[in-house]
Design a protein around this motif. Sequence first.
Motif, PDB file in Angstrom:
ATOM      1  N   THR A 170       0.841  -1.195   0.000  1.00 42.80           N
ATOM      2  CA  THR A 170       0.000   0.000   0.000  1.00 42.80           C
ATOM      3  C   THR A 170       0.875   1.244   0.000  1.00 42.80           C
ATOM      4  O   THR A 170       1.759   1.388   0.850  1.00 42.80           O
ATOM      5  CB  THR A 170      -0.901   0.018   1.250  1.00 42.80           C
ATOM      6  N   VAL A 171       0.636   2.132  -0.946  1.00 42.35           N
ATOM      7  CA  VAL A 171       1.419   3.361  -1.015  1.00 42.35           C
ATOM      8  C   VAL A 171       1.172   4.199   0.242  1.00 42.35           C
ATOM      9  O   VAL A 171       0.033   4.421   0.646  1.00 42.35           O
ATOM     10  CB  VAL A 171       1.064   4.178  -2.268  1.00 42.35           C
ATOM     11  N   GLN A 172       2.251   4.648   0.851  1.00 43.74           N
ATOM     12  CA  GLN A 172       2.143   5.454   2.072  1.00 43.74           C
ATOM     13  C   GLN A 172       2.667   6.880   1.895  1.00 43.74           C
ATOM     14  O   GLN A 172       2.175   7.806   2.518  1.00 43.74           O
ATOM     15  CB  GLN A 172       2.918   4.770   3.202  1.00 43.74           C
ATOM     16  N   ARG A 173       3.672   7.024   1.015  1.00 46.21           N
ATOM     17  CA  ARG A 173       4.266   8.347   0.868  1.00 46.21           C
ATOM     18  C   ARG A 173       4.954   8.442  -0.489  1.00 46.21           C
ATOM     19  O   ARG A 173       5.454   7.442  -1.024  1.00 46.21           O
ATOM     20  CB  ARG A 173       5.283   8.601   1.983  1.00 46.21           C
ATOM     21  N   ALA A 174       4.962   9.647  -1.052  1.00 43.52           N
ATOM     22  CA  ALA A 174       5.721   9.919  -2.268  1.00 43.52           C
ATOM     23  C   ALA A 174       6.501  11.205  -2.064  1.00 43.52           C
ATOM     24  O   ALA A 174       6.089  12.100  -1.321  1.00 43.52           O
ATOM     25  CB  ALA A 174       4.790  10.048  -3.468  1.00 43.52           C
ATOM     26  N   SER A 175       7.636  11.292  -2.712  1.00 45.10           N
ATOM     27  CA  SER A 175       8.399  12.531  -2.697  1.00 45.10           C
ATOM     28  C   SER A 175       9.035  12.719  -4.067  1.00 45.10           C
ATOM     29  O   SER A 175       9.316  11.748  -4.776  1.00 45.10           O
ATOM     30  CB  SER A 175       9.484  12.509  -1.611  1.00 45.10           C
ATOM     31  N   GLY A 176       9.223  13.974  -4.441  1.00 49.04           N
ATOM     32  CA  GLY A 176       9.815  14.235  -5.741  1.00 49.04           C
ATOM     33  C   GLY A 176      10.313  15.655  -5.840  1.00 49.04           C
ATOM     34  O   GLY A 176       9.821  16.555  -5.141  1.00 49.04           O
ATOM     35  N   ASP A 177      11.302  15.859  -6.698  1.00 49.25           N
ATOM     36  CA  ASP A 177      11.858  17.193  -6.901  1.00 49.25           C
ATOM     37  C   ASP A 177      12.236  17.372  -8.358  1.00 49.25           C
ATOM     38  O   ASP A 177      12.698  16.424  -9.013  1.00 49.25           O
ATOM     39  CB  ASP A 177      13.107  17.399  -6.040  1.00 49.25           C
ATOM     40  N   PHE A 178      12.030  18.590  -8.850  1.00 50.01           N
ATOM     41  CA  PHE A 178      12.520  18.982 -10.167  1.00 50.01           C
ATOM     42  C   PHE A 178      13.140  20.365  -9.999  1.00 50.01           C
ATOM     43  O   PHE A 178      12.442  21.350  -9.781  1.00 50.01           O
ATOM     44  CB  PHE A 178      11.381  19.023 -11.183  1.00 50.01           C
ATOM     45  N   THR A 179      14.459  20.414 -10.049  1.00 51.15           N
ATOM     46  CA  THR A 179      15.183  21.677  -9.990  1.00 51.15           C
ATOM     47  C   THR A 179      15.784  21.962 -11.354  1.00 51.15           C
ATOM     48  O   THR A 179      16.556  21.149 -11.877  1.00 51.15           O
ATOM     49  CB  THR A 179      16.296  21.641  -8.923  1.00 51.15           C
ATOM     50  N   PHE A 180      15.399  23.092 -11.920  1.00 51.10           N
ATOM     51  CA  PHE A 180      15.810  23.482 -13.260  1.00 51.10           C
ATOM     52  C   PHE A 180      16.368  24.900 -13.199  1.00 51.10           C
ATOM     53  O   PHE A 180      15.614  25.848 -12.986  1.00 51.10           O
ATOM     54  CB  PHE A 180      14.610  23.409 -14.212  1.00 51.10           C
ATOM     55  N   ARG A 216       0.696  11.081  -9.377  1.00 50.08           N
ATOM     56  CA  ARG A 216      -0.716  10.781  -9.622  1.00 50.08           C
ATOM     57  C   ARG A 216      -0.859   9.624 -10.597  1.00 50.08           C
ATOM     58  O   ARG A 216      -1.691   8.717 -10.412  1.00 50.08           O
ATOM     59  CB  ARG A 216      -1.424  12.005 -10.205  1.00 50.08           C
ATOM     60  N   PHE A 217      -0.058   9.641 -11.659  1.00 51.77           N
ATOM     61  CA  PHE A 217      -0.125   8.595 -12.679  1.00 51.77           C
ATOM     62  C   PHE A 217       0.272   7.241 -12.104  1.00 51.77           C
ATOM     63  O   PHE A 217      -0.415   6.231 -12.329  1.00 51.77           O
ATOM     64  CB  PHE A 217       0.796   8.973 -13.840  1.00 51.77           C
ATOM     65  N   LEU A 218       1.363   7.195 -11.349  1.00 52.28           N
ATOM     66  CA  LEU A 218       1.851   5.918 -10.817  1.00 52.28           C
ATOM     67  C   LEU A 218       0.894   5.307  -9.815  1.00 52.28           C
ATOM     68  O   LEU A 218       0.824   4.083  -9.673  1.00 52.28           O
ATOM     69  CB  LEU A 218       3.225   6.113 -10.173  1.00 52.28           C
ATOM     70  N   THR A 219       0.139   6.141  -9.105  1.00 53.58           N
ATOM     71  CA  THR A 219      -0.758   5.648  -8.057  1.00 53.58           C
ATOM     72  C   THR A 219      -2.225   5.635  -8.470  1.00 53.58           C
ATOM     73  O   THR A 219      -3.067   5.145  -7.717  1.00 53.58           O
ATOM     74  CB  THR A 219      -0.628   6.528  -6.805  1.00 53.58           C
ATOM     75  N   SER A 220      -2.530   6.202  -9.639  1.00 52.99           N
ATOM     76  CA  SER A 220      -3.917   6.325 -10.108  1.00 52.99           C
ATOM     77  C   SER A 220      -4.783   7.008  -9.050  1.00 52.99           C
ATOM     78  O   SER A 220      -5.906   6.581  -8.751  1.00 52.99           O
ATOM     79  CB  SER A 220      -4.497   4.942 -10.453  1.00 52.99           C
ATOM     80  N   ASP A 221      -4.258   8.091  -8.480  1.00 54.76           N
ATOM     81  CA  ASP A 221      -4.931   8.781  -7.383  1.00 54.76           C
ATOM     82  C   ASP A 221      -4.871  10.286  -7.608  1.00 54.76           C
ATOM     83  O   ASP A 221      -4.014  10.780  -8.345  1.00 54.76           O
ATOM     84  CB  ASP A 221      -4.259   8.426  -6.053  1.00 54.76           C
ATOM     85  N   ASP A 222      -5.783  11.025  -6.981  1.00 55.17           N
ATOM     86  CA  ASP A 222      -5.856  12.471  -7.131  1.00 55.17           C
ATOM     87  C   ASP A 222      -5.770  13.164  -5.776  1.00 55.17           C
ATOM     88  O   ASP A 222      -6.196  12.614  -4.749  1.00 55.17           O
ATOM     89  CB  ASP A 222      -7.160  12.896  -7.826  1.00 55.17           C
ATOM     90  N   PRO A 223      -5.253  14.398  -5.735  1.00 53.82           N
ATOM     91  CA  PRO A 223      -5.111  15.117  -4.466  1.00 53.82           C
ATOM     92  C   PRO A 223      -6.455  15.488  -3.847  1.00 53.82           C
ATOM     93  O   PRO A 223      -7.447  15.697  -4.551  1.00 53.82           O
ATOM     94  CB  PRO A 223      -4.351  16.387  -4.871  1.00 53.82           C
ATOM     95  N   VAL A 224      -6.467  15.593  -2.513  1.00 48.09           N
ATOM     96  CA  VAL A 224      -7.654  16.055  -1.803  1.00 48.09           C
ATOM     97  C   VAL A 224      -7.401  17.353  -1.037  1.00 48.09           C
ATOM     98  O   VAL A 224      -8.331  18.068  -0.700  1.00 48.09           O
ATOM     99  CB  VAL A 224      -8.179  14.976  -0.828  1.00 48.09           C
ATOM    100  N   ALA A 225      -6.119  17.694  -0.796  1.00 46.13           N
ATOM    101  CA  ALA A 225      -5.799  18.931  -0.091  1.00 46.13           C
ATOM    102  C   ALA A 225      -4.314  19.227  -0.257  1.00 46.13           C
ATOM    103  O   ALA A 225      -3.511  18.310  -0.522  1.00 46.13           O
ATOM    104  CB  ALA A 225      -6.150  18.850   1.389  1.00 46.13           C
ATOM    105  N   VAL A 226      -3.952  20.498  -0.091  1.00 48.30           N
ATOM    106  CA  VAL A 226      -2.547  20.873  -0.199  1.00 48.30           C
ATOM    107  C   VAL A 226      -2.176  21.899   0.865  1.00 48.30           C
ATOM    108  O   VAL A 226      -3.012  22.685   1.328  1.00 48.30           O
ATOM    109  CB  VAL A 226      -2.210  21.461  -1.585  1.00 48.30           C
ATOM    110  N   SER A 227      -0.903  21.880   1.255  1.00 45.69           N
ATOM    111  CA  SER A 227      -0.284  22.922   2.064  1.00 45.69           C
ATOM    112  C   SER A 227       1.029  23.259   1.367  1.00 45.69           C
ATOM    113  O   SER A 227       1.761  22.354   0.949  1.00 45.69           O
ATOM    114  CB  SER A 227      -0.014  22.452   3.488  1.00 45.69           C
ATOM    115  N   ALA A 228       1.338  24.553   1.239  1.00 46.63           N
ATOM    116  CA  ALA A 228       2.496  24.892   0.425  1.00 46.63           C
ATOM    117  C   ALA A 228       3.138  26.194   0.870  1.00 46.63           C
ATOM    118  O   ALA A 228       2.529  27.026   1.553  1.00 46.63           O
ATOM    119  CB  ALA A 228       2.082  24.995  -1.041  1.00 46.63           C
ATOM    120  N   SER A 229       4.371  26.371   0.452  1.00 46.63           N
ATOM    121  CA  SER A 229       5.076  27.632   0.632  1.00 46.63           C
ATOM    122  C   SER A 229       5.931  27.892  -0.596  1.00 46.63           C
ATOM    123  O   SER A 229       6.376  26.948  -1.265  1.00 46.63           O
ATOM    124  CB  SER A 229       5.949  27.608   1.885  1.00 46.63           C
TER     125      SER A 229
END
Length: 359
Positions: A170-180, A216-229
């Motif tokens: 069961t997927v529990q967490r994902a992390s990712g970065d794109f620095t350009f 989203r593609f790998l898990t076939s799931d969509d977000p329900v909420a976000v927190s960001a800075s």
Amino acid sequence: MFDTVFTDLPRRDWVTDRADGATGETLRIATVGCGNYARNVSIPAMVDGEYAEPTVVVSGDPEKRASLTEEFGVTAIDYDAYEAGAATDEYDAVYVATPNRLHLPHAETAARHGKHVVCEKPLEATVDRAERLVTACADADVRLMTAYRMQTDPVMRRLREFVDAGGIGTVQRASGDFTFPVLGGDAGPDQWRLDGHLAGGGALFDVGVYPLNTARFLTSDDPVAVSASTRSPDSAFDEVDQHVDMRVAFDGWMGNFSASFSGHANTELELLGSDGRVTVRSAFQPGADREVTVETPDGTLTVEGRGADETVEEFDYFAYAVTTGATIEPDGADGLVDMRTLAAVQESAATGERVSLDE
């Protein structure tokens, strides 16, 4: 299952035997917007593909038009001619590769001429404009694909099959970065990516969408909420976000994604499950060899230097779907999920509050 993660890795699972006998035929594509990426990545990918063919280019630069005609043998027209319907008998679909806020009018023109559309991500600079773009294509009964090339990358498609089959539990967490480093090389501050009106957002819109959409593609799931800075400490980024960090809640798991317009170039993605982990290095660069490590109770498998050029796959996928009537998974609806998520990220960064995404 562990031993078969990358069996027949380049397999095009989207090419299927159809009862009606339909097979992929050549789709002639007009490229609207001929910046560096379109000229050096997308158009050559069409040339190298099996189902897509570049036949028309649209540019406001006479030198670019002449150069592209000489290099690829395409018909080259300007934007006024495109709007007026010039050369419509020479193309079947349009690839929209202009700055984000120009996607809507160029897609509307394509739809008005009865041409199918593959539109660069994100779909537009605002949610409202993205919704209008999707509606324009639907009303004209033309196919629309959001140009999420990572969804056609064979490595990512095999990983999704593995995750879907419970390969990491069961997927529990994902992390990712794109620095350009957007100001690297010959690029200066006078570019549309740093224009808040044209871009809609900075690192978030341009590269932050990659780890978000790919997770989203790998898990076939969509977000329900976000927190960001967001942060923009350098004056060149006064109109856009230079750095963004977003915590994205899904149904039962969390994603932590980041994107930056400065710093050491980096692209990576990780999925952590109850029974294993998938890590991808060189995750999002065009045509890069992905370095993938899969860890499960069965052991650890590392694969690199395999796969196929996902941009070739992207345009062939689109062309095949259009000519056969096959499903387009990264369609307008998929693009709108990300547009609404990006808007929520901007709202959260501005208010400091967690933002829920409505159904």
